[in-house]
Design an enzyme around this catalytic site. Structure first.
Site, PDB file in Angstrom:
ATOM      1  CD  GLU A 179      37.115 -10.216  -8.815  1.00 30.41           C
ATOM      2  OE1 GLU A 179      37.101 -11.458  -8.839  1.00 30.41           O
ATOM      3  OE2 GLU A 179      36.107  -9.516  -8.983  1.00 30.41           O
ATOM      4  CG  ASP A 180      38.289 -13.199 -11.988  1.00 33.97           C
ATOM      5  OD1 ASP A 180      37.893 -12.121 -11.498  1.00 33.97           O
ATOM      6  OD2 ASP A 180      37.556 -13.928 -12.690  1.00 33.97           O
ATOM      7  CG  ASP A 189      36.014  -5.079 -16.868  1.00 30.14           C
ATOM      8  OD1 ASP A 189      36.826  -4.508 -17.609  1.00 30.14           O
ATOM      9  OD2 ASP A 189      34.892  -5.414 -17.250  1.00 30.14           O
ATOM     10  CG  PHE A 233      36.206 -11.056 -22.774  1.00 33.33           C
ATOM     11  CD1 PHE A 233      35.502 -10.356 -21.795  1.00 33.33           C
ATOM     12  CD2 PHE A 233      36.116 -12.442 -22.800  1.00 33.33           C
ATOM     13  CE1 PHE A 233      34.720 -11.028 -20.859  1.00 33.33           C
ATOM     14  CE2 PHE A 233      35.338 -13.120 -21.859  1.00 33.33           C
ATOM     15  CZ  PHE A 233      34.637 -12.405 -20.900  1.00 33.33           C
ATOM     16  NE  ARG A 257      33.839 -20.444 -14.139  1.00 32.10           N
ATOM     17  CZ  ARG A 257      33.577 -19.145 -13.966  1.00 32.10           C
ATOM     18  NH1 ARG A 257      34.574 -18.301 -13.785  1.00 32.10           N
ATOM     19  NH2 ARG A 257      32.349 -18.693 -13.979  1.00 32.10           N
TER      20      ARG A 257
HETATM   21  P1  IMP Z   1      33.768  -5.497 -12.768  1.00 33.42           P
HETATM   22  O1  IMP Z   1      32.665  -5.420 -11.764  1.00 33.42           O
HETATM   23  O2  IMP Z   1      33.390  -4.858 -14.067  1.00 33.42           O
HETATM   24  O3  IMP Z   1      35.099  -4.984 -12.266  1.00 33.42           O
HETATM   25  O4  IMP Z   1      33.863  -7.008 -13.181  1.00 33.42           O
HETATM   26  C1  IMP Z   1      34.633  -7.912 -12.581  1.00 33.42           C
HETATM   27  C2  IMP Z   1      34.214  -9.304 -13.015  1.00 33.42           C
HETATM   28  O5  IMP Z   1      33.872  -9.340 -14.402  1.00 33.42           O
HETATM   29  C3  IMP Z   1      35.371 -10.251 -12.837  1.00 33.42           C
HETATM   30  O6  IMP Z   1      35.357 -10.841 -11.581  1.00 33.42           O
HETATM   31  C4  IMP Z   1      35.130 -11.248 -13.960  1.00 33.42           C
HETATM   32  O7  IMP Z   1      34.293 -12.286 -13.493  1.00 33.42           O
HETATM   33  C5  IMP Z   1      34.407 -10.476 -15.027  1.00 33.42           C
HETATM   34  N1  IMP Z   1      35.315 -10.051 -16.129  1.00 33.42           N
HETATM   35  C6  IMP Z   1      35.754  -8.812 -16.401  1.00 33.42           C
HETATM   36  N2  IMP Z   1      36.580  -8.807 -17.459  1.00 33.42           N
HETATM   37  C7  IMP Z   1      36.685 -10.087 -17.847  1.00 33.42           C
HETATM   38  C8  IMP Z   1      37.431 -10.745 -18.899  1.00 33.42           C
HETATM   39  O8  IMP Z   1      38.194 -10.140 -19.679  1.00 33.42           O
HETATM   40  N3  IMP Z   1      37.275 -12.092 -18.961  1.00 33.42           N
HETATM   41  C9  IMP Z   1      36.470 -12.807 -18.137  1.00 33.42           C
HETATM   42  N4  IMP Z   1      35.776 -12.236 -17.140  1.00 33.42           N
HETATM   43  C10 IMP Z   1      35.877 -10.891 -17.004  1.00 33.42           C
HETATM   44 MG    MG Z   2      33.163 -14.099 -14.421  1.00 30.78          MG
END
Ligand code: IMP
Ligand code: MG
Length: 178
Positions: A98-99, A102, A151, A164
């Site tokens: 995963e990138d 969050d 962010f 990206r």
């Molecule tokens: P989560 O479900 O809140 O953990 O969200 C994860 C997804 O939200 C990641 O795979 C990203 O695509 C997106 N995301 C969360 N934080 C960021 C950020 O700082 N920049 C860009 N995408 C983010």
């Molecule tokens: Mg995203």
């Protein structure tokens, strides 16, 4: 360009060292095991491409596409699967790439989904982790770098589907664009 409203946060050469080190640990931990690496599109694409070239094993690669954000920077709390796992992962060791981790909502949902395929194990490798934002309990065994609640864009991470392609990771400074 959005880059003009950001500041450089993590340089490409630091990301490169992170990939080398994570790849070495993954190689050590999965030696002798049947490994399937699952990349989460679209954000995890570039990290996955660099990471897997640092894993010195034979393994399979699959992709899924999930979304929870829509076009906002706040999670909707609802995850959708747009592209599901296509390889047989029953009794295989799965590593999800995963990138960024969050709130944890996306991975929590996806790990539960993967469990229904009865893999031998499931671990997560995330390039970035924002632990202060966590809303559900999810932990990654392999973490590239923990960051504060900013962010960030670039290296696969998007803001409204752009940025990206940036080779480095940038922190968005102007919150009005978010
Ligand atoms: P989560 O479900 O809140 O953990 O969200 C994860 C997804 O939200 C990641 O795979 C990203 O695509 C997106 N995301 C969360 N934080 C960021 C950020 O700082 N920049 C860009 N995408 C983010
Ligand atoms: Mg995203």
């Amino acid at each position: 360009m959005i880059k003009n409203k950001t500041k450089l946060y993590i340089k490409a050469d630091q990301i490169n060292s992170i990939c080398t080190s994570l790849g070495r640990n993954i190689t050590r931990d999965y030696t002798g095991k049947e490994l399937v690496v699952i990349g989460i599109l679209k954000g995890g694409l570039i990290f996955l491409a660099d990471l897997i070239r640092n894993i010195d094993l034979d393994f399979k690669v699959d992709f899924v596409r999930l979304s929870s954000y829509g076009h906002s920077t706040q999670t909707s709390g609802k995850v959708e699967i747009h592209l599901d796992v296509s390889l047989d992962i029953k009794n295989k060791h799965v590593l999800v790439v995963e990138d960024i981790l969050d709130t944890g909502i996306t991975l929590d949902f996806f790990i539960k989904h993967l469990q229904s395929f009865e893999p031998a194990s499931i671990e997560v490798c995330t390039l970035l982790d924002k632990p202060s934002r966590r809303r559900v309990e999810v932990s990654a065994k392999y973490i590239g770098k923990k960051i504060d609640d900013h962010f960030v864009v670039g290296y696969g991470l998007d803001y409204k589907e752009v940025c990206r392609n940036y080779a480095d990771i940038y922190q968005v400074l102007d919150p009005s664009i978010l």
